[in-house]
Design a protein around this motif. Structure first.
Motif, PDB file in Angstrom:
ATOM      1  N   GLU A 165       0.830  -1.211   0.000  1.00 26.79           N
ATOM      2  CA  GLU A 165       0.000   0.000   0.000  1.00 26.79           C
ATOM      3  C   GLU A 165       0.865   1.261   0.000  1.00 26.79           C
ATOM      4  N   PHE A 166       1.939   1.238   0.775  1.00 27.46           N
ATOM      5  CA  PHE A 166       2.819   2.403   0.842  1.00 27.46           C
ATOM      6  C   PHE A 166       3.471   2.684  -0.505  1.00 27.46           C
ATOM      7  N   ILE A 167       3.929   1.637  -1.185  1.00 25.32           N
ATOM      8  CA  ILE A 167       4.542   1.822  -2.504  1.00 25.32           C
ATOM      9  C   ILE A 167       3.519   2.367  -3.489  1.00 25.32           C
ATOM     10  N   ALA A 168       2.285   1.854  -3.443  1.00 25.30           N
ATOM     11  CA  ALA A 168       1.231   2.360  -4.329  1.00 25.30           C
ATOM     12  C   ALA A 168       0.952   3.836  -4.048  1.00 25.30           C
ATOM     13  N   ASP A 169       0.958   4.234  -2.781  1.00 31.28           N
ATOM     14  CA  ASP A 169       0.759   5.642  -2.426  1.00 31.28           C
ATOM     15  C   ASP A 169       1.888   6.514  -2.968  1.00 31.28           C
ATOM     16  N   LEU A 170       3.108   6.014  -2.896  1.00 29.67           N
ATOM     17  CA  LEU A 170       4.252   6.766  -3.416  1.00 29.67           C
ATOM     18  C   LEU A 170       4.135   6.977  -4.922  1.00 29.67           C
ATOM     19  N   LEU A 201      13.138  12.883  -3.204  1.00 26.85           N
ATOM     20  CA  LEU A 201      12.937  12.134  -1.970  1.00 26.85           C
ATOM     21  C   LEU A 201      11.992  10.950  -2.192  1.00 26.85           C
ATOM     22  N   LEU A 202      10.892  11.187  -2.889  1.00 24.83           N
ATOM     23  CA  LEU A 202       9.919  10.122  -3.134  1.00 24.83           C
ATOM     24  C   LEU A 202      10.531   8.977  -3.938  1.00 24.83           C
ATOM     25  N   THR A 203      11.354   9.311  -4.912  1.00 27.98           N
ATOM     26  CA  THR A 203      12.004   8.283  -5.724  1.00 27.98           C
ATOM     27  C   THR A 203      12.962   7.450  -4.882  1.00 27.98           C
ATOM     28  N   THR A 204      13.716   8.107  -4.015  1.00 29.22           N
ATOM     29  CA  THR A 204      14.647   7.386  -3.137  1.00 29.22           C
ATOM     30  C   THR A 204      13.908   6.436  -2.208  1.00 29.22           C
ATOM     31  N   VAL A 205      12.828   6.921  -1.622  1.00 32.26           N
ATOM     32  CA  VAL A 205      12.046   6.085  -0.707  1.00 32.26           C
ATOM     33  C   VAL A 205      11.408   4.917  -1.456  1.00 32.26           C
ATOM     34  N   GLU A 206      10.892   5.190  -2.651  1.00 35.56           N
ATOM     35  CA  GLU A 206      10.257   4.132  -3.444  1.00 35.56           C
ATOM     36  C   GLU A 206      11.251   3.025  -3.776  1.00 35.56           C
ATOM     37  N   GLU A 207      12.446   3.398  -4.200  1.00 38.83           N
ATOM     38  CA  GLU A 207      13.463   2.403  -4.540  1.00 38.83           C
ATOM     39  C   GLU A 207      13.848   1.575  -3.316  1.00 38.83           C
ATOM     40  N   GLU A 208      13.955   2.233  -2.164  1.00 40.56           N
ATOM     41  CA  GLU A 208      14.285   1.500  -0.938  1.00 40.56           C
ATOM     42  C   GLU A 208      13.191   0.506  -0.581  1.00 40.56           C
ATOM     43  N   MET A 209      11.936   0.928  -0.666  1.00 38.74           N
ATOM     44  CA  MET A 209      10.822   0.050  -0.299  1.00 38.74           C
ATOM     45  C   MET A 209      10.675  -1.127  -1.270  1.00 38.74           C
ATOM     46  N   ILE A 210      10.910  -0.886  -2.552  1.00 37.20           N
ATOM     47  CA  ILE A 210      10.864  -1.982  -3.523  1.00 37.20           C
ATOM     48  C   ILE A 210      11.977  -2.991  -3.226  1.00 37.20           C
ATOM     49  N   GLY A 211      13.137  -2.474  -2.824  1.00 36.25           N
ATOM     50  CA  GLY A 211      14.225  -3.369  -2.432  1.00 36.25           C
ATOM     51  C   GLY A 211      13.863  -4.198  -1.212  1.00 36.25           C
ATOM     52  N   ARG A 212      13.111  -3.601  -0.282  1.00 40.09           N
ATOM     53  CA  ARG A 212      12.696  -4.329   0.915  1.00 40.09           C
ATOM     54  C   ARG A 212      11.742  -5.477   0.576  1.00 40.09           C
ATOM     55  N   MET A 213      10.996  -5.342  -0.491  1.00 41.69           N
ATOM     56  CA  MET A 213      10.069  -6.413  -0.879  1.00 41.69           C
ATOM     57  C   MET A 213      10.818  -7.711  -1.179  1.00 41.69           C
ATOM     58  N   TYR A 265       6.046   7.916   6.147  1.00 48.79           N
ATOM     59  CA  TYR A 265       4.725   8.552   6.098  1.00 48.79           C
ATOM     60  C   TYR A 265       4.775   9.911   6.799  1.00 48.79           C
ATOM     61  N   LEU A 266       5.428   9.948   7.958  1.00 45.96           N
ATOM     62  CA  LEU A 266       5.529  11.195   8.723  1.00 45.96           C
ATOM     63  C   LEU A 266       6.387  12.230   7.993  1.00 45.96           C
ATOM     64  N   GLN A 267       7.557  11.814   7.515  1.00 44.77           N
ATOM     65  CA  GLN A 267       8.482  12.750   6.875  1.00 44.77           C
ATOM     66  C   GLN A 267       7.887  13.347   5.603  1.00 44.77           C
ATOM     67  N   ILE A 268       7.272  12.498   4.788  1.00 46.66           N
ATOM     68  CA  ILE A 268       6.698  12.990   3.534  1.00 46.66           C
ATOM     69  C   ILE A 268       5.520  13.916   3.808  1.00 46.66           C
ATOM     70  N   HIS A 269       4.689  13.556   4.767  1.00 48.76           N
ATOM     71  CA  HIS A 269       3.562  14.420   5.137  1.00 48.76           C
ATOM     72  C   HIS A 269       4.060  15.775   5.620  1.00 48.76           C
ATOM     73  N   ASP A 270       5.062  15.760   6.480  1.00 53.76           N
ATOM     74  CA  ASP A 270       5.590  17.010   7.035  1.00 53.76           C
ATOM     75  C   ASP A 270       6.188  17.892   5.946  1.00 53.76           C
ATOM     76  N   LEU A 271       6.981  17.302   5.061  1.00 54.00           N
ATOM     77  CA  LEU A 271       7.643  18.073   4.011  1.00 54.00           C
ATOM     78  C   LEU A 271       6.639  18.689   3.043  1.00 54.00           C
ATOM     79  N   ILE A 272       5.658  17.915   2.610  1.00 53.00           N
ATOM     80  CA  ILE A 272       4.723  18.410   1.595  1.00 53.00           C
ATOM     81  C   ILE A 272       3.745  19.411   2.179  1.00 53.00           C
ATOM     82  N   VAL A 273       3.262  19.177   3.390  1.00 59.31           N
ATOM     83  CA  VAL A 273       2.333  20.132   4.009  1.00 59.31           C
ATOM     84  C   VAL A 273       3.008  21.491   4.207  1.00 59.31           C
ATOM     85  N   LYS A 274       4.260  21.491   4.617  1.00 55.88           N
ATOM     86  CA  LYS A 274       4.987  22.748   4.825  1.00 55.88           C
ATOM     87  C   LYS A 274       5.220  23.507   3.518  1.00 55.88           C
TER      88      LYS A 274
END
Length: 292
Positions: A165-170, A201-213, A265-274
């Motif tokens: 779900e997190f990867i789909a959201d990204l 940032l989103l691309t870096t996180v996405e690549e990390e999460m796909i690697g975790r799969m 989830y927290l970091q991305i929310h904080d960065l984009i809202v600001k």
């Protein structure tokens, strides 16, 4: 006359194409707008809730890094040599030769829970004729199925859907922000730079999460190999400990994946809202404000 008819046909075709293009343009504009709105809704309405939900889940003792009460009894007991069993290869060969059996046949009688089992490895003359054939050794578990670690299976069933779900959201968020990037022009590009930083940032996180799969597949593959090795060498305490250590390592990986999902989830929310105004309207006409 033919020229005039051809001209009319061409004009009608162009009009039809133009109408289709208008319909297509409207549909594409709506699709782009939907993606933009979905991206904003994800951040504003969902990300902070998901962070809280995952944080609550991490309070379960099973998701604590220090949790280690997930040992499992591997259904491969150590052997107990029988009184009439041979103890080495030479003795086995001598017994086989006295009984008139081929020397290439080696028999080792083992006792699993008082049940005598013959583990036979035969190298016949017939098999040597077909040198190109691939013969795979089949390992049978005398006591039945060797189960997966039940605790880790339970945790995997919880974490894997969260990761998907997190990867789909990204992916949705990246697409929406990409569509918010304006036409490339000279000057007043600070807002675009903000968008690019967020996308990086989103691309870096996405690549990390796909690697975790991939860690799920790696864990089960390595554990399966260790179980087979233990079945072949049931008296090896090293293989037993290796399976336990592999379970512990995978548990730590699962805890780290869950913590990473919450933190991102927290970091991305904080960065984009600001920086939401800059991301939505990068060409606002002023350069006030910085990327937080």
């Amino acid at each position: 006359m033919n020229n005039s008819k051809d001209t009319k046909i061409e004009n009608s075709n162009e009009d039809a194409i133009g109408d289709n293009m208008d319909i297509s343009d409207d549909a594409i504009k709506q699709l782009k707008q939907d993606f933009k709105q979905s991206a904003i809704d994800l951040v504003v309405k969902k990300f902070h809730k998901k962070a809280r939900n995952v944080d609550s889940l991490m309070k379960d003792k099973k998701f604590q890094f220090s949790y280690n009460d997930f040992g499992v009894d591997i259904n491969i007991p150590a052997t107990k040599p029988m009184a009439n069993s041979c103890t080495n290869e030479i003795e086995c060969q001598n017994k086989d030769s006295n009984s008139g059996e081929p020397l290439a046949t080696k028999r080792l009688k083992l006792s699993h829970n008082s049940i005598a089992i013959n583990c036979i490895s035969t190298e016949s003359d017939d098999s040597s004729d077909d040198k190109n054939s691939n013969h795979k050794k089949v390992v049978l578990f005398s006591n039945g199925t060797v189960e997966c670690n039940p605790t880790l299976t339970e945790l995997t069933a919880i974490i894997r859907p969260l990761l998907d779900e997190f990867i789909a959201d990204l992916v949705t968020l990246k697409t929406g922000i990409h569509l918010m990037i304006p036409q490339i022009e000279d000057g007043n590009n600070f807002g675009v730079e903000v968008q690019q930083d967020v996308l990086e940032l989103l691309t870096t996180v996405e690549e990390e999460m796909i690697g975790r799969m991939n860690s799920f597949h790696v864990y089960y593959s390595i554990r399966a190999d260790l179980v087979v090795k233990l079945a072949e060498h049931p008296d090896s305490d090293d293989y037993r400990r290796a399976i336990g250590q592999r379970d512990q390592l995978f548990h730590k990986q699962l805890c780290y994946i869950l913590a990473s999902i919450r933190n991102y989830y927290l970091q991305i929310h904080d960065l984009i809202v600001k920086n939401l105004k800059r991301i939505q309207k990068p060409k606002s006409g002023t350069n006030e404000g910085l990327l937080y």
